[in-house]
Enzyme design. Structure first.
Site, short mmCIF file in Angstrom:
data_model
loop_
_atom_site.label_atom_id
_atom_site.label_comp_id
_atom_site.label_asym_id
_atom_site.label_seq_id
_atom_site.Cartn_x
_atom_site.Cartn_y
_atom_site.Cartn_z
N HIS A 163 0.83 -1.22 0.00
CA HIS A 163 0.00 0.00 0.00
C HIS A 163 0.86 1.26 0.00
O HIS A 163 2.05 1.22 0.33
CB HIS A 163 -0.97 0.01 1.19
N CYS A 180 3.67 -4.40 6.57
CA CYS A 180 3.22 -4.22 5.19
C CYS A 180 4.39 -3.83 4.28
O CYS A 180 5.47 -3.47 4.75
CB CYS A 180 2.15 -3.14 5.11
#
Length: 206
Positions: A163, A180
């Site tokens: 992301h 992430c």
């Protein structure tokens, strides 16, 4: 310094090796296979034992033949050079993510379509390595645990996603994610988000 180390001295080593035209990729601070190969080349050129690890004699010689790197050389704003793809990335549609070069290459049938800089989780919240697939996507997502925005999220492993990160865009590699894969180029990621489908492969490797 040797393979597996990660610190600012390694970053300085990489910047100096880059000055000596022995490394082409931007410094990452992680001593991996590219750094080992560059050190071996230097040692061979200068009659030192080609171990690939930096002992006192090697470090002194490197310092003697290069100059103290500038901040720009230590943390260049330019895109990192994409690493050689993992064999698992060579077939089909794959987000091929290298921890060593800190890059994500979007590959289709063995060809790189686009690439971008990424950063990973810290020691306490590491990004998992392995072969995954995109489980689901969300253009506008906010972390349910950390309550931070995660635009263009593509989830691949139990809550870990590729992301956009405003923090990465602002602070670069001074920070880390909670596991992430952060991207700092919003325009590139937006284009990638439109291309990636649920079920496409994700490979995270050293």
């Amino acid at each position: 310094m040797a393979n597996g180390d990660e610190n600012d001295q390694v970053r300085e080593l990489q910047a100096r090796l880059r000055q000596l035209k022995l490394m082409s990729s931007a410094p990452t601070g992680f001593y991996g296979s590219k750094t080992t190969a560059a050190v071996k080349s230097f040692q061979s050129q200068h009659g030192l034992g080609a171990t690939g690890a930096v002992d006192e004699a090697t470090w002194q010689k490197i310092q003697g033949l290069s100059r103290k790197p500038t901040e720009e050389e230590l943390r260049p704003p330019t895109t990192n050079e994409v690493a050689a793809p993992d064999p698992r990335c060579m077939q089909g549609r794959v987000m091929c993510i290298s921890k060593e070069s800190r890059t994500l290459a979007w590959m289709i049938d063995g060809k790189v379509v686009s690439s971008m800089d990424v950063r990973f989780g810290s020691e306490n919240t590491p990004t998992r390595e392995g072969l995954f697939q995109v489980e689901w996507k969300a253009k506008d997502w906010t972390s349910t645990i950390y309550h931070t925005p995660m635009p263009y999220s593509m989830f691949f492993s139990q809550g870990q996603a590729v992301h956009y990160s405003a923090d990465f865009a602002a602070r670069g590699y001074a920070g880390a994610s909670h596991g992430c894969v952060n991207v700092r180029d919003k325009a590139k990621l937006s284009a990638l988000f439109d291309q990636v489908k649920v079920g496409d492969k994700v490979v995270v490797y050293w």
